[in-house]
Scaffold this active site. Sequence first.
Site, PDB file in Angstrom:
ATOM      1  CE  LYS A 141      25.035   4.524   3.323  1.00  0.00           C
ATOM      2  NZ  LYS A 141      25.098   5.569   2.293  1.00  0.00           N
ATOM      3  CG  ASP A 156      22.798   6.629   5.084  1.00  0.00           C
ATOM      4  OD1 ASP A 156      21.891   6.409   4.268  1.00  0.00           O
ATOM      5  OD2 ASP A 156      23.907   7.103   4.769  1.00  0.00           O
ATOM      6  CG  ASP A 203      18.902   7.672   3.669  1.00  0.00           C
ATOM      7  OD1 ASP A 203      18.857   8.422   2.676  1.00  0.00           O
ATOM      8  OD2 ASP A 203      19.578   6.623   3.710  1.00  0.00           O
TER       9      ASP A 203
HETATM   10 MN    MN Z   1      20.950   5.728   2.303  1.00  0.00          MN
END
Ligand code: MN
Length: 340
Positions: free
Chosen positions: A261, A259, A246
């Site tokens: 989420k 990352d 990412d």
């Molecule tokens: Mn992600």
Amino acid sequence: LVRMQFLQILSRKLGSLEMLFQIPFCQKQFPYTCLSTSARVYSKKKKGNSYEQVDQEKYKNLVHSVTSYKTSAQTPETILEEDNLLYGPPAKHRPPIKAGTKTPKNWVPLINPSKRILPVSSDSNVPMQIGLQRTKMPSVTRILQQTLSPQQVFYLERWKQKMIEEIGKEGFEEYTKNLFLQGELFHSALESIFLSEEMAARDQGEDDVVAGYLSSVEHVLEDISEVKALESGVHHKTLQYVGLVDCVAKYRGQLCVIDWKTSEKPKPFLQNTYDNPLQVAAYIGAINHDANYDFQVRCGLIVVAYKDGSPAHPHFMDPDLCSQYWNKWLLRLEEYMDKN
Ligand code: MN
């Protein structure tokens, strides 16, 4: 909490038999209750009872843990209800990581000792965006998905069944499709923000959803600087796996693989994020062994953003924590390679 511990104990004891949980719980308990209460009655009969052939020593603890627990109110319904409370529909349960006694056979360090870092790393302000090459190499997400533990598969499957019961098969497909789409929109919105692009024109409805996630991460974005890579492909040269990262940027001054989420349920602890820490560790290792990147990363960050706009939870992984998850990742990778 007691019941959660109970379930953990029970599922640990049952080991590979845990799939039997799908049989309504009351039926499942029955034979064990019989074993403890009626064994004396049957033991005088000539033929003996079939339980005598059971390895008593081996199952004593299991029988004890089942029969000693006050289970009178335990119906499948209350278990499912509590499941929903404890784990929630989008928040799938992740069993606690077992104390790592296993060590990977083929150990590769997280940090690449032979990578030379230029004293002045490329000071370009443009983040790298390496295209993911078409390859037969497995991706990090694929490897993690194919090596879920029986317990993880079990909880996932039960969650899915519960959802289908509630909203139907088509409703569930729609729901997961939307979750996926929202995640994608959120990721590309963040990408645009870091590239300082104008937000692409989108449907108003979709914008609203993304707006919630974006305001959720607002306070985290303030701590992020020096974005070095965005939605960028990584390839571990030695271990032969690929992934799409990412973001690589500094969080509070430390270079991290980040990352994003999306979640509808609170995940206040790193332990709530299932295999995400392994995923981040896998990306860090790949970057460090990928010649496209002229830097090394030692830390990770998982940012859990919420649809309703409530403040996102940033879970920082220091170098020590990253190494621990790196070892767990290597075991999963090994398992995948053995299977395929
Ligand atoms: Mn992600």
